[in-house]
Design a protein around this motif. Sequence first.
Motif, PDB file in Angstrom:
ATOM      1  N   PRO A 185      -0.996  -8.780   1.491  1.00 29.75           N
ATOM      2  CA  PRO A 185      -0.669  -7.547   0.903  1.00 29.75           C
ATOM      3  C   PRO A 185       0.271  -6.749   1.588  1.00 29.75           C
ATOM      4  CG  PRO A 185      -3.281  -7.855   1.620  1.00 29.75           C
ATOM      5  CD  PRO A 185      -2.378  -9.169   1.968  1.00 29.75           C
ATOM      6  N   ALA A 186       0.037  -6.743   2.866  1.00 30.19           N
ATOM      7  CA  ALA A 186       1.243  -5.954   3.738  1.00 30.19           C
ATOM      8  C   ALA A 186       2.441  -6.176   3.182  1.00 30.19           C
ATOM      9  CB  ALA A 186       1.074  -6.163   5.145  1.00 30.19           C
ATOM     10  N   GLY A 187       2.892  -7.471   3.064  1.00 30.33           N
ATOM     11  CA  GLY A 187       4.317  -7.989   2.577  1.00 30.33           C
ATOM     12  C   GLY A 187       4.498  -7.548   1.155  1.00 30.33           C
ATOM     13  N   ILE A 188       3.607  -7.530   0.397  1.00 34.51           N
ATOM     14  CA  ILE A 188       3.760  -7.001  -1.056  1.00 34.51           C
ATOM     15  C   ILE A 188       3.940  -5.718  -0.912  1.00 34.51           C
ATOM     16  CG2 ILE A 188       2.607  -6.501  -3.407  1.00 34.51           C
ATOM     17  CD1 ILE A 188       1.176  -9.270  -2.857  1.00 34.51           C
ATOM     18  N   PHE A 189       3.437  -4.719  -0.224  1.00 30.74           N
ATOM     19  CA  PHE A 189       3.598  -3.478  -0.079  1.00 30.74           C
ATOM     20  C   PHE A 189       4.727  -3.207   0.378  1.00 30.74           C
ATOM     21  CE2 PHE A 189       2.971   0.494   2.651  1.00 30.74           C
ATOM     22  CZ  PHE A 189       2.240   1.219   1.991  1.00 30.74           C
ATOM     23  N   CYS A 190       5.351  -3.953   1.378  1.00 30.26           N
ATOM     24  CA  CYS A 190       6.795  -3.680   1.960  1.00 30.26           C
ATOM     25  C   CYS A 190       7.841  -3.946   0.956  1.00 30.26           C
ATOM     26  CB  CYS A 190       6.912  -4.532   3.141  1.00 30.26           C
ATOM     27  SG  CYS A 190       5.728  -3.726   4.520  1.00 30.26           S
ATOM     28  N   ASN A 191       7.354  -5.072   0.296  1.00 30.35           N
ATOM     29  CA  ASN A 191       8.381  -5.547  -0.715  1.00 30.35           C
ATOM     30  C   ASN A 191       8.808  -4.451  -1.999  1.00 30.35           C
ATOM     31  OD1 ASN A 191       9.114  -7.937   0.432  1.00 30.35           O
ATOM     32  ND2 ASN A 191       7.747  -9.211  -0.845  1.00 30.35           N
ATOM     33  N   VAL A 192       7.588  -3.627  -2.374  1.00 36.83           N
ATOM     34  CA  VAL A 192       7.928  -3.023  -3.239  1.00 36.83           C
ATOM     35  C   VAL A 192       8.493  -1.605  -2.571  1.00 36.83           C
ATOM     36  CG1 VAL A 192       6.488  -0.955  -4.476  1.00 36.83           C
ATOM     37  CG2 VAL A 192       5.643  -3.216  -4.513  1.00 36.83           C
ATOM     38  N   ALA A 193       8.288  -1.080  -1.408  1.00 40.26           N
ATOM     39  CA  ALA A 193       8.858  -0.160  -0.758  1.00 40.26           C
ATOM     40  C   ALA A 193      10.248  -0.475  -0.642  1.00 40.26           C
ATOM     41  CB  ALA A 193       8.307   0.203   0.634  1.00 40.26           C
ATOM     42  N   ASN A 194      10.766  -1.667  -0.369  1.00 39.24           N
ATOM     43  CA  ASN A 194      12.097  -2.055  -0.266  1.00 39.24           C
ATOM     44  C   ASN A 194      12.876  -2.014  -1.273  1.00 39.24           C
ATOM     45  OD1 ASN A 194      12.762  -2.569   2.795  1.00 39.24           O
ATOM     46  ND2 ASN A 194      11.060  -3.870   2.509  1.00 39.24           N
ATOM     47  N   ILE A 245      -4.844  -1.319   8.675  1.00 38.19           N
ATOM     48  CA  ILE A 245      -5.720  -0.540   7.644  1.00 38.19           C
ATOM     49  C   ILE A 245      -6.732  -1.233   6.873  1.00 38.19           C
ATOM     50  CG2 ILE A 245      -5.186   0.691   5.559  1.00 38.19           C
ATOM     51  CD1 ILE A 245      -2.379   1.226   6.456  1.00 38.19           C
ATOM     52  N   LYS A 246      -8.001  -0.824   6.715  1.00 40.46           N
ATOM     53  CA  LYS A 246      -9.108  -1.730   6.054  1.00 40.46           C
ATOM     54  C   LYS A 246      -9.426  -0.998   4.763  1.00 40.46           C
ATOM     55  CE  LYS A 246     -10.569  -2.612  10.652  1.00 40.46           C
ATOM     56  NZ  LYS A 246      -9.454  -2.715  11.060  1.00 40.46           N
ATOM     57  N   LYS A 247     -10.342  -1.874   4.064  1.00 39.34           N
ATOM     58  CA  LYS A 247     -10.653  -1.417   2.794  1.00 39.34           C
ATOM     59  C   LYS A 247     -11.207  -0.282   2.769  1.00 39.34           C
ATOM     60  CE  LYS A 247     -13.700  -2.829  -0.933  1.00 39.34           C
ATOM     61  NZ  LYS A 247     -14.710  -3.485  -1.768  1.00 39.34           N
ATOM     62  N   GLY A 248     -11.093   0.721   1.785  1.00 38.25           N
ATOM     63  CA  GLY A 248     -11.751   2.119   1.984  1.00 38.25           C
ATOM     64  C   GLY A 248     -10.926   3.080   2.619  1.00 38.25           C
ATOM     65  N   ASP A 249      -9.886   2.694   3.539  1.00 40.76           N
ATOM     66  CA  ASP A 249      -9.358   3.624   4.261  1.00 40.76           C
ATOM     67  C   ASP A 249      -8.229   4.267   3.435  1.00 40.76           C
ATOM     68  OD1 ASP A 249     -10.581   2.790   6.589  1.00 40.76           O
ATOM     69  OD2 ASP A 249      -8.662   1.576   7.145  1.00 40.76           O
ATOM     70  N   GLN A 250      -7.833   5.561   3.634  1.00 31.39           N
ATOM     71  CA  GLN A 250      -7.009   6.296   2.935  1.00 31.39           C
ATOM     72  C   GLN A 250      -5.663   6.561   3.591  1.00 31.39           C
ATOM     73  OE1 GLN A 250      -9.133  10.065   1.712  1.00 31.39           O
ATOM     74  NE2 GLN A 250      -9.671   9.136  -0.187  1.00 31.39           N
ATOM     75  N   ILE A 251      -4.609   6.352   2.804  1.00 32.91           N
ATOM     76  CA  ILE A 251      -3.435   6.657   3.707  1.00 32.91           C
ATOM     77  C   ILE A 251      -2.531   7.508   2.571  1.00 32.91           C
ATOM     78  CG2 ILE A 251      -3.190   4.526   4.612  1.00 32.91           C
ATOM     79  CD1 ILE A 251      -1.285   3.713   2.245  1.00 32.91           C
ATOM     80  N   VAL A 252      -1.675   8.365   3.175  1.00 37.13           N
ATOM     81  CA  VAL A 252      -0.972   9.281   2.376  1.00 37.13           C
ATOM     82  C   VAL A 252       0.475   8.420   2.331  1.00 37.13           C
ATOM     83  CG1 VAL A 252       0.327  11.377   2.498  1.00 37.13           C
ATOM     84  CG2 VAL A 252      -2.034  11.275   3.101  1.00 37.13           C
ATOM     85  N   LEU A 253       1.073   8.033   1.063  1.00 35.01           N
ATOM     86  CA  LEU A 253       2.619   7.923   0.928  1.00 35.01           C
ATOM     87  C   LEU A 253       3.318   8.887   0.654  1.00 35.01           C
ATOM     88  CD1 LEU A 253       1.447   5.211  -1.884  1.00 35.01           C
ATOM     89  CD2 LEU A 253       2.130   4.760   0.491  1.00 35.01           C
ATOM     90  N   VAL A 254       4.518   8.894   1.427  1.00 36.54           N
ATOM     91  CA  VAL A 254       5.678   9.849   1.538  1.00 36.54           C
ATOM     92  C   VAL A 254       6.961   9.279   1.352  1.00 36.54           C
ATOM     93  CG1 VAL A 254       6.610  11.553   3.069  1.00 36.54           C
ATOM     94  CG2 VAL A 254       4.156  11.072   3.470  1.00 36.54           C
ATOM     95  N   LEU A 313       7.358   6.703  -5.228  1.00 32.70           N
ATOM     96  CA  LEU A 313       5.847   6.993  -5.061  1.00 32.70           C
ATOM     97  C   LEU A 313       5.226   6.436  -6.160  1.00 32.70           C
ATOM     98  CD1 LEU A 313       3.936   8.672  -3.616  1.00 32.70           C
ATOM     99  CD2 LEU A 313       4.285  10.497  -5.081  1.00 32.70           C
ATOM    100  N   LYS A 314       5.720   6.444  -7.339  1.00 31.71           N
ATOM    101  CA  LYS A 314       4.939   5.928  -8.542  1.00 31.71           C
ATOM    102  C   LYS A 314       4.808   4.273  -8.503  1.00 31.71           C
ATOM    103  CE  LYS A 314       5.183   5.280 -13.728  1.00 31.71           C
ATOM    104  NZ  LYS A 314       5.950   4.988 -14.743  1.00 31.71           N
ATOM    105  N   ALA A 315       5.833   3.689  -7.902  1.00 29.74           N
ATOM    106  CA  ALA A 315       5.612   2.215  -7.741  1.00 29.74           C
ATOM    107  C   ALA A 315       4.778   1.818  -6.715  1.00 29.74           C
ATOM    108  CB  ALA A 315       7.145   1.465  -7.585  1.00 29.74           C
ATOM    109  N   MET A 316       4.588   2.635  -5.329  1.00 33.42           N
ATOM    110  CA  MET A 316       3.823   2.215  -4.341  1.00 33.42           C
ATOM    111  C   MET A 316       2.342   2.548  -4.648  1.00 33.42           C
ATOM    112  SD  MET A 316       5.673   1.134  -2.195  1.00 33.42           S
ATOM    113  CE  MET A 316       4.658   1.555  -0.611  1.00 33.42           C
ATOM    114  N   VAL A 317       1.973   3.733  -5.671  1.00 29.38           N
ATOM    115  CA  VAL A 317       0.822   4.013  -5.811  1.00 29.38           C
ATOM    116  C   VAL A 317       0.253   3.133  -6.770  1.00 29.38           C
ATOM    117  CG1 VAL A 317      -0.605   5.758  -7.258  1.00 29.38           C
ATOM    118  CG2 VAL A 317       1.092   6.509  -5.635  1.00 29.38           C
TER     119      VAL A 317
END
Length: 87
Positions: free
Chosen positions: A18-27, A55-64, A74-78
Amino acid sequence: MVRKKVTIYNPTGLHLRPAGIFCNVANQFVCKVLFEYGDMTANAKSVLSVLGACIKKGDQIVLVCEGDDEEEALKAMVEAVESGLGE
């Protein structure tokens, strides 16, 4: 600059896949994409930064997002986070 708080829903948090997917979307975007977790701010385009945040399940992060395509980023990351990042 736009920002939004999201909750991580994947059962195992942001491990490698999931970290890879997260980064691929950001990139996909030109703008800076960061995330805030606890007292740290890190680059969402770096797999090592995402994994290092533990970051674990249930943790909250702020996307900037800051730059030309910040709204779209931001829309794609959310959407990626809310869809479970492939899990």
